[in-house]
Motif scaffolding. Structure first.
Motif, mmCIF file in Angstrom:
data_model
loop_
_atom_site.group_PDB
_atom_site.id
_atom_site.type_symbol
_atom_site.label_atom_id
_atom_site.label_comp_id
_atom_site.label_asym_id
_atom_site.label_seq_id
_atom_site.Cartn_x
_atom_site.Cartn_y
_atom_site.Cartn_z
ATOM 1 N N SER A 2 138.846 39.696 16.504
ATOM 2 C CA SER A 2 138.897 38.824 15.338
ATOM 3 C C SER A 2 139.808 39.455 14.289
ATOM 4 O O SER A 2 139.714 40.647 14.000
ATOM 5 C CB SER A 2 137.499 38.631 14.762
ATOM 6 O OG SER A 2 136.681 37.939 15.668
ATOM 7 N N ARG A 3 140.685 38.660 13.750
ATOM 8 C CA ARG A 3 141.684 39.200 12.836
ATOM 9 C C ARG A 3 141.140 39.382 11.420
ATOM 10 O O ARG A 3 141.516 40.281 10.708
ATOM 11 C CB ARG A 3 142.892 38.266 12.815
ATOM 12 C CG ARG A 3 144.112 38.849 12.142
ATOM 13 C CD ARG A 3 145.339 38.007 12.424
ATOM 14 N NE ARG A 3 146.525 38.610 11.853
ATOM 15 C CZ ARG A 3 146.965 38.331 10.626
ATOM 16 N NH1 ARG A 3 146.319 37.480 9.881
ATOM 17 N NH2 ARG A 3 148.061 38.911 10.164
ATOM 18 N N ILE A 4 140.232 38.501 11.016
ATOM 19 C CA ILE A 4 139.677 38.569 9.680
ATOM 20 C C ILE A 4 138.162 38.486 9.754
ATOM 21 O O ILE A 4 137.617 37.630 10.440
ATOM 22 C CB ILE A 4 140.197 37.425 8.784
ATOM 23 C CG1 ILE A 4 141.724 37.330 8.844
ATOM 24 C CG2 ILE A 4 139.762 37.634 7.335
ATOM 25 C CD1 ILE A 4 142.221 36.052 9.393
ATOM 26 N N ILE A 5 137.503 39.379 9.055
ATOM 27 C CA ILE A 5 136.048 39.371 8.960
ATOM 28 C C ILE A 5 135.676 39.193 7.493
ATOM 29 O O ILE A 5 136.191 39.902 6.631
ATOM 30 C CB ILE A 5 135.449 40.686 9.491
ATOM 31 C CG1 ILE A 5 135.787 40.864 10.977
ATOM 32 C CG2 ILE A 5 133.933 40.714 9.285
ATOM 33 C CD1 ILE A 5 135.416 42.229 11.531
ATOM 34 N N THR A 6 134.822 38.226 7.211
ATOM 35 C CA THR A 6 134.338 38.050 5.844
ATOM 36 C C THR A 6 132.868 38.443 5.784
ATOM 37 O O THR A 6 132.111 38.191 6.719
ATOM 38 C CB THR A 6 134.506 36.605 5.343
ATOM 39 O OG1 THR A 6 133.584 35.732 6.020
ATOM 40 C CG2 THR A 6 135.930 36.112 5.570
ATOM 41 N N ILE A 7 132.503 39.058 4.674
ATOM 42 C CA ILE A 7 131.129 39.505 4.468
ATOM 43 C C ILE A 7 130.575 38.837 3.205
ATOM 44 O O ILE A 7 131.019 39.119 2.089
ATOM 45 C CB ILE A 7 131.037 41.038 4.289
ATOM 46 C CG1 ILE A 7 131.657 41.775 5.483
ATOM 47 C CG2 ILE A 7 129.582 41.449 4.059
ATOM 48 C CD1 ILE A 7 130.841 41.746 6.741
ATOM 49 N N LEU A 133 135.631 35.737 11.678
ATOM 50 C CA LEU A 133 134.244 36.112 11.924
ATOM 51 C C LEU A 133 133.549 36.202 10.568
ATOM 52 O O LEU A 133 133.762 37.136 9.803
ATOM 53 C CB LEU A 133 134.168 37.458 12.652
ATOM 54 C CG LEU A 133 132.767 37.957 13.016
ATOM 55 C CD1 LEU A 133 132.031 36.948 13.904
ATOM 56 C CD2 LEU A 133 132.845 39.317 13.719
ATOM 57 N N ASN A 134 132.746 35.193 10.269
ATOM 58 C CA ASN A 134 132.072 35.102 8.977
ATOM 59 C C ASN A 134 130.633 35.597 9.111
ATOM 60 O O ASN A 134 129.861 35.091 9.912
ATOM 61 C CB ASN A 134 132.093 33.663 8.478
ATOM 62 C CG ASN A 134 133.498 33.143 8.257
ATOM 63 O OD1 ASN A 134 134.335 33.848 7.689
ATOM 64 N ND2 ASN A 134 133.780 31.929 8.698
ATOM 65 N N ILE A 135 130.299 36.597 8.287
ATOM 66 C CA ILE A 135 129.021 37.281 8.370
ATOM 67 C C ILE A 135 128.234 37.083 7.076
ATOM 68 O O ILE A 135 128.821 37.093 5.984
ATOM 69 C CB ILE A 135 129.207 38.798 8.577
ATOM 70 C CG1 ILE A 135 130.233 39.077 9.688
ATOM 71 C CG2 ILE A 135 127.880 39.492 8.834
ATOM 72 C CD1 ILE A 135 129.780 38.699 11.061
ATOM 73 N N PHE A 136 126.918 36.926 7.202
ATOM 74 C CA PHE A 136 126.040 36.939 6.025
ATOM 75 C C PHE A 136 125.016 38.046 6.222
ATOM 76 O O PHE A 136 124.325 38.088 7.245
ATOM 77 C CB PHE A 136 125.331 35.593 5.829
ATOM 78 C CG PHE A 136 124.602 35.488 4.512
ATOM 79 C CD1 PHE A 136 125.259 35.031 3.388
ATOM 80 C CD2 PHE A 136 123.270 35.857 4.408
ATOM 81 C CE1 PHE A 136 124.601 34.937 2.167
ATOM 82 C CE2 PHE A 136 122.597 35.771 3.192
ATOM 83 C CZ PHE A 136 123.263 35.305 2.066
ATOM 84 N N ILE A 206 128.558 43.943 14.369
ATOM 85 C CA ILE A 206 129.725 43.217 13.865
ATOM 86 C C ILE A 206 130.986 43.651 14.606
ATOM 87 O O ILE A 206 131.811 42.812 15.013
ATOM 88 C CB ILE A 206 129.893 43.439 12.352
ATOM 89 C CG1 ILE A 206 128.712 42.807 11.606
ATOM 90 C CG2 ILE A 206 131.208 42.831 11.855
ATOM 91 C CD1 ILE A 206 128.658 43.140 10.139
ATOM 92 N N CYS A 207 131.154 44.947 14.791
ATOM 93 C CA CYS A 207 132.344 45.450 15.503
ATOM 94 C C CYS A 207 132.388 44.923 16.942
ATOM 95 O O CYS A 207 133.450 44.518 17.431
ATOM 96 C CB CYS A 207 132.372 46.968 15.487
ATOM 97 S SG CYS A 207 132.704 47.691 13.862
ATOM 98 N N ASN A 208 131.245 44.913 17.607
ATOM 99 C CA ASN A 208 131.201 44.392 18.969
ATOM 100 C C ASN A 208 131.466 42.894 18.990
ATOM 101 O O ASN A 208 132.096 42.370 19.937
ATOM 102 C CB ASN A 208 129.826 44.687 19.602
ATOM 103 C CG ASN A 208 129.630 46.160 19.884
ATOM 104 O OD1 ASN A 208 130.580 46.908 20.064
ATOM 105 N ND2 ASN A 208 128.375 46.586 19.918
ATOM 106 N N SER A 209 131.009 42.196 17.966
ATOM 107 C CA SER A 209 131.224 40.748 17.898
ATOM 108 C C SER A 209 132.671 40.408 17.587
ATOM 109 O O SER A 209 133.101 39.261 17.807
ATOM 110 C CB SER A 209 130.319 40.142 16.841
ATOM 111 O OG SER A 209 128.955 40.355 17.136
ATOM 112 N N ALA A 210 133.399 41.370 17.030
ATOM 113 C CA ALA A 210 134.790 41.120 16.684
ATOM 114 C C ALA A 210 135.694 41.067 17.903
ATOM 115 O O ALA A 210 136.834 40.615 17.835
ATOM 116 C CB ALA A 210 135.302 42.203 15.728
#
Length: 213
Positions: A2-7, A133-136, A206-210
């Motif tokens: 995933s190129r961009i991850i938002t938290i 990859l959008n994370i909450f 999160i890293c594995n999901s990326a």
């Protein structure tokens, strides 16, 4: 990957720390408070003013009522009575941050904390959904109180009230400037409870999901 991850995160959940650790582990750029200076350059507003606005904003309407329209004069190049009316100040700040977030996301892989980045990127039409990859990040309330007191210096007697107020402001800001609801599971690929997983395990998830095909 995933190129961009938002938290996105509840206050006191450790979301910023998780995001920073994810960026370090993946060798991604990390953006949080750095966005304030970048938005200041984009908008012409003082960084200190934008930072203060982030701490106090509850909704675009209330925010501008609080500050008064005089603060906005001259920041968009228009004047009263012109065919291009001055945008409300809250909108100017949001638009400046939006431009910065889109630019950064197009430049290189990164982790972006807060500031409606999940919505801004997902709704822009510029990015394949598999590249986002959008994370909450959430946490048990008692753990958030403990973290707020220990790491953020909140007064013990007022920590519960302060955390509740900050969450309410974040939700109002997000709900005002996006078409989504803050914290709604439909807006995120992952919702992680840091009380259950812990900081380091959340980072690993999160890293594995990326990793994508």
């Amino acid at each position: 990957m995933s190129r961009i991850i938002t938290i996105s995160r509840e206050y006191g959940s450790g979301g910023r720390l998780i995001g920073k650790k994810v960026a370090e582990k993946l060798n991604y750029a990390f953006y949080d408070k750095e966005l304030i200076d970048m938005a200041a350059q984009e908008s012409g507003l003082a960084p200190e003013f934008i930072e203060k606005s982030e701490q106090n904003i509850s909704s675009g309407w209330l925010y501008n009522m609080m500050l008064g329209s005089s603060y906005a004069v001259g920041t968009t190049g228009s004047t009263p009575g012109s065919s291009n009316p001055i945008l409300p100040l809250a909108d100017q700040i949001f638009n400046a941050q939006r431009k910065v977030i889109l630019k950064l996301a197009e430049e290189k892989p990164c982790v972006i904390v807060g500031r409606c980045a999940d919505y801004i990127l997902s709704s822009s039409g510029k990015f394949n959904e598999k590249k986002l990859l959008n994370i909450f990040i959430c946490a048990d309330f008692n753990d958030r109180i403990e973290r707020g007191i220990k790491y953020y210096g909140l007064p013990a007697n007022d920590a519960k009230k302060i955390i509740t107020q900050i969450d309410k402001r974040r939700a109002n800001h997000y709900n005002t400037f996006t078409e989504n609801e803050w914290g709604n599971r439909k807006n995120y690929e992952l919702i992680l409870n840091s009380s259950y997983f812990g900081i380091d395990a959340a980072v690993d998830i999160i890293c594995n999901s990326a990793v994508i095909d």
